[in-house]
Design an enzyme around this catalytic site. Structure first.
Site, mmCIF file in Angstrom:
data_model
loop_
_atom_site.group_PDB
_atom_site.id
_atom_site.type_symbol
_atom_site.label_atom_id
_atom_site.label_comp_id
_atom_site.label_asym_id
_atom_site.label_seq_id
_atom_site.Cartn_x
_atom_site.Cartn_y
_atom_site.Cartn_z
ATOM 1 N N TYR A 256 38.505 -50.314 -66.838
ATOM 2 C CA TYR A 256 39.107 -49.999 -65.534
ATOM 3 C C TYR A 256 38.150 -50.312 -64.391
ATOM 4 O O TYR A 256 38.554 -50.763 -63.324
ATOM 5 C CB TYR A 256 39.593 -48.540 -65.488
ATOM 6 N N ARG B 107 38.207 -53.935 -63.652
ATOM 7 C CA ARG B 107 39.407 -54.275 -62.872
ATOM 8 C C ARG B 107 39.228 -53.860 -61.411
ATOM 9 O O ARG B 107 39.645 -54.563 -60.498
ATOM 10 C CB ARG B 107 40.636 -53.603 -63.487
ATOM 11 N N HIS C 269 52.068 -45.030 -59.725
ATOM 12 C CA HIS C 269 51.220 -45.140 -60.921
ATOM 13 C C HIS C 269 49.742 -44.900 -60.589
ATOM 14 O O HIS C 269 48.868 -45.282 -61.365
ATOM 15 C CB HIS C 269 51.406 -46.499 -61.605
ATOM 16 N N GLY D 272 58.586 -58.509 -57.795
ATOM 17 C CA GLY D 272 57.416 -58.756 -58.654
ATOM 18 C C GLY D 272 57.228 -57.727 -59.740
ATOM 19 O O GLY D 272 56.104 -57.375 -60.072
HETATM 20 C C1 BJW Z 1 55.951 -62.660 -60.041
HETATM 21 C C2 BJW Z 1 54.886 -63.438 -59.671
HETATM 22 C C3 BJW Z 1 54.883 -63.856 -58.343
HETATM 23 C C4 BJW Z 1 54.588 -62.959 -61.710
HETATM 24 N N1 BJW Z 1 55.871 -63.505 -57.539
HETATM 25 N N2 BJW Z 1 56.940 -62.325 -59.221
HETATM 26 C C5 BJW Z 1 62.772 -44.918 -71.398
HETATM 27 C C6 BJW Z 1 63.019 -45.934 -72.308
HETATM 28 C C7 BJW Z 1 61.975 -46.479 -73.080
HETATM 29 C C8 BJW Z 1 60.675 -46.020 -72.960
HETATM 30 C C9 BJW Z 1 60.431 -45.016 -72.060
HETATM 31 C C10 BJW Z 1 61.468 -44.474 -71.302
HETATM 32 N N3 BJW Z 1 60.928 -43.512 -70.506
HETATM 33 C C11 BJW Z 1 59.597 -43.462 -70.720
HETATM 34 C C12 BJW Z 1 59.251 -44.354 -71.669
HETATM 35 C C13 BJW Z 1 57.872 -44.596 -72.186
HETATM 36 C C14 BJW Z 1 57.018 -45.443 -71.259
HETATM 37 C C15 BJW Z 1 57.750 -46.759 -71.050
HETATM 38 O O1 BJW Z 1 58.381 -47.005 -70.049
HETATM 39 N N4 BJW Z 1 57.627 -47.670 -71.996
HETATM 40 C C16 BJW Z 1 58.290 -48.985 -71.873
HETATM 41 C C17 BJW Z 1 57.213 -50.038 -71.684
HETATM 42 C C18 BJW Z 1 59.134 -49.197 -73.072
HETATM 43 N N5 BJW Z 1 56.765 -44.759 -70.013
HETATM 44 C C19 BJW Z 1 55.784 -43.884 -69.877
HETATM 45 O O2 BJW Z 1 55.035 -43.597 -70.794
HETATM 46 C C20 BJW Z 1 55.619 -43.229 -68.520
HETATM 47 N N6 BJW Z 1 55.448 -41.839 -68.653
HETATM 48 C C21 BJW Z 1 56.435 -41.036 -69.078
HETATM 49 O O3 BJW Z 1 57.561 -41.432 -69.287
HETATM 50 O O4 BJW Z 1 56.056 -39.722 -69.213
HETATM 51 C C22 BJW Z 1 56.990 -38.767 -69.713
HETATM 52 C C23 BJW Z 1 56.361 -37.412 -69.499
HETATM 53 C C24 BJW Z 1 57.030 -36.476 -68.738
HETATM 54 C C25 BJW Z 1 56.458 -35.208 -68.565
HETATM 55 C C26 BJW Z 1 55.221 -34.914 -69.125
HETATM 56 C C27 BJW Z 1 54.552 -35.865 -69.866
HETATM 57 C C28 BJW Z 1 55.120 -37.137 -70.059
HETATM 58 C C29 BJW Z 1 54.321 -43.707 -67.837
HETATM 59 C C30 BJW Z 1 54.286 -45.172 -67.587
HETATM 60 C C31 BJW Z 1 52.938 -45.562 -66.977
HETATM 61 C C32 BJW Z 1 52.773 -47.070 -66.920
HETATM 62 N N7 BJW Z 1 51.398 -47.360 -66.708
HETATM 63 C C33 BJW Z 1 50.998 -48.735 -66.494
HETATM 64 C C34 BJW Z 1 49.452 -48.767 -66.509
HETATM 65 C C35 BJW Z 1 48.898 -48.180 -65.199
HETATM 66 C C36 BJW Z 1 47.416 -48.172 -65.175
HETATM 67 C C37 BJW Z 1 46.840 -49.560 -65.258
HETATM 68 O O5 BJW Z 1 46.973 -50.331 -64.293
HETATM 69 O O6 BJW Z 1 46.248 -49.883 -66.282
HETATM 70 O O7 BJW Z 1 51.504 -49.222 -65.249
HETATM 71 S S1 BJW Z 1 51.651 -49.877 -67.688
HETATM 72 C C38 BJW Z 1 51.898 -51.196 -66.551
HETATM 73 O O8 BJW Z 1 53.319 -51.459 -66.426
HETATM 74 C C39 BJW Z 1 51.437 -50.669 -65.194
HETATM 75 C C40 BJW Z 1 52.498 -51.216 -64.277
HETATM 76 O O9 BJW Z 1 52.540 -50.474 -63.071
HETATM 77 C C41 BJW Z 1 53.746 -51.099 -65.108
HETATM 78 C C42 BJW Z 1 54.865 -52.012 -64.659
HETATM 79 O O10 BJW Z 1 54.511 -53.346 -64.799
HETATM 80 P P1 BJW Z 1 54.971 -54.415 -63.718
HETATM 81 O O11 BJW Z 1 54.320 -54.107 -62.421
HETATM 82 O O12 BJW Z 1 56.429 -54.540 -63.724
HETATM 83 O O13 BJW Z 1 54.254 -55.726 -64.279
HETATM 84 P P2 BJW Z 1 54.806 -56.749 -65.394
HETATM 85 O O14 BJW Z 1 53.642 -57.543 -65.837
HETATM 86 O O15 BJW Z 1 55.598 -56.066 -66.414
HETATM 87 O O16 BJW Z 1 55.816 -57.689 -64.580
HETATM 88 C C43 BJW Z 1 55.374 -58.567 -63.583
HETATM 89 C C44 BJW Z 1 56.567 -59.381 -63.112
HETATM 90 O O17 BJW Z 1 56.128 -60.156 -62.018
HETATM 91 C C45 BJW Z 1 57.107 -60.361 -64.166
HETATM 92 O O18 BJW Z 1 58.508 -60.182 -64.300
HETATM 93 C C46 BJW Z 1 56.817 -61.762 -63.590
HETATM 94 O O19 BJW Z 1 57.878 -62.673 -63.792
HETATM 95 C C47 BJW Z 1 56.676 -61.452 -62.131
HETATM 96 N N8 BJW Z 1 55.768 -62.333 -61.404
HETATM 97 N N9 BJW Z 1 54.063 -63.614 -60.803
HETATM 98 C C48 BJW Z 1 56.891 -62.717 -58.038
HETATM 99 N N10 BJW Z 1 53.877 -64.650 -57.898
#
Ligand code: BJW
Length: 265
Positions: free
Chosen positions: A78, A81, A134, A202
């Site tokens: 981290y 990053r 986040h 994005g």
């Molecule tokens: C461009 C471009 C350009 C490229 N122009 N576009 C329901 C269903 C299934 C699973 C779950 C659910 N509910 C919860 C879950 C579990 C889980 C989850 O969602 N899993 C799925 C992956 C299946 N969620 C969790 O665990 C969450 N917590 C939770 O639910 O807690 C419950 C709870 C309640 C009460 C008490 C205790 C618990 C937490 C989720 C946290 C996510 N964390 C991260 C890491 C953050 C820290 C770090 O930075 O390391 O957050 S994971 C990562 O994904 C990060 C991001 O914010 C997040 C989203 O990603 P993002 O931003 O969408 O990026 P990408 O790479 O996915 O997409 C980029 C896009 O850009 C692409 O589409 C490209 O095409 C595009 N692109 N260049 C425009 N120039």
């Protein structure tokens, strides 16, 4: 749904109806993700070649269990990053969103920018009100006292870093399995519920509960014929065929073109 691919040899194709929707909106809400910072040199998560999860296993780095197992490795990753982000600059997409906020403020429209990004580039581009659902790479929390504060000097001298109270410091970002900050999520849900124009920009919109905000906004659309949704993303997502406008191109190109049309310049 209308799909508007952009042609890389020409200006992005901005639908006139979207420009009118912005000009006529009362409340605009935007959810951004890693793609918005990609043109600043910050890797996304899920892009198949360049995304961080292509190189690293998220379960080994972005979970509380990983931190408990290997705090030095996780905090160093981290911190690296954080150092990288410090060298990166906001791109034209960030600046266009800051300009959109200014336009909305001047036109007495409500404007809410919700970001999943932890890099603070929106704020560095001039966005004033940003809801970080986040967390942030710049905030670290003491695991002994729970105290959280900004750490602007980088890099840390040792891993894992320690707070003055002697507890291990962890980045105040939301890991998989952790709850999102309650107040921020409440404000984000309110903004998605009450807006008449909702954008996702994005983001792959794969991660919940953030991705659920799109469904919240769509519920409003079902109730009110004047509410609209728009996706601006490099690639299609699973939501593309359910929004009013899906514009596929780089946010650093599409957003400046969009704001130019809105401001009629
Ligand atoms: C461009 C471009 C350009 C490229 N122009 N576009 C329901 C269903 C299934 C699973 C779950 C659910 N509910 C919860 C879950 C579990 C889980 C989850 O969602 N899993 C799925 C992956 C299946 N969620 C969790 O665990 C969450 N917590 C939770 O639910 O807690 C419950 C709870 C309640 C009460 C008490 C205790 C618990 C937490 C989720 C946290 C996510 N964390 C991260 C890491 C953050 C820290 C770090 O930075 O390391 O957050 S994971 C990562 O994904 C990060 C991001 O914010 C997040 C989203 O990603 P993002 O931003 O969408 O990026 P990408 O790479 O996915 O997409 C980029 C896009 O850009 C692409 O589409 C490209 O095409 C595009 N692109 N260049 C425009 N120039």
């Amino acid at each position: 749904m209308a799909d508007y691919p952009t042609n890389h040899n020409s200006l992005p194709n901005i639908p006139a109806e979207l420009v009118a929707a912005i000009q006529n909106a009362r409340a605009i809400t935007i959810l951004t993700g890693a793609g918005v910072s990609a043109e600043s040199g910050i890797p996304t998560f899920r892009d198949s070649l360049t995304g961080m999860w292509a190189k690293y296993d998220p379960m080994e780095l972005a979970t509380p269990e990983a931190f408990a197992r290997e705090p030095a490795r996780v905090t160093q990753w981290y911190d690296e990053r954080r150092c990288n982000v410090a060298q990166c600059q906001p791109n034209p997409g960030h600046f266009a969103l800051a300009e959109l906020e200014e336009y909305c403020t001047e036109s007495q429209k409500s404007f809410t920018l919700i970001t999943q990004n932890v890099d603070r580039l929106h704020q560095r581009a001039g966005s004033h009100r940003v809801i970080e659902i986040h967390g942030s790479l710049w905030e670290w929390r003491c695991t002994r006292t729970g105290d959280q504060r900004e750490y602007l000097e980088y890099p840390f001298e040792h891993y894992p870093p320690k707070s003055k109270a002697g507890g291990l410091l962890r980045p105040a970002v939301v890991w998989f399995g952790e709850a999102l900050p309650e107040h921020e999520m409440m404000m984000a849900t309110d903004a998605a519920t009450s807006c008449d124009l909702f954008f996702t920009i994005g983001t792959s919109a794969e991660v919940y509960p953030a991705a659920g905000l799109i469904d919240v906004a769509r519920q409003r659309k079902i109730r009110s014929r004047t509410a609209h949704t728009c996706e601006i993303n490099q690639d299609p997502t699973r939501h593309s065929d359910r929004v009013d406008w899906a514009i596929h191109g780089k946010s650093g190109e599409v957003l400046p073109a969009l704001i130019d049309r809105v401001l009629e310049r």
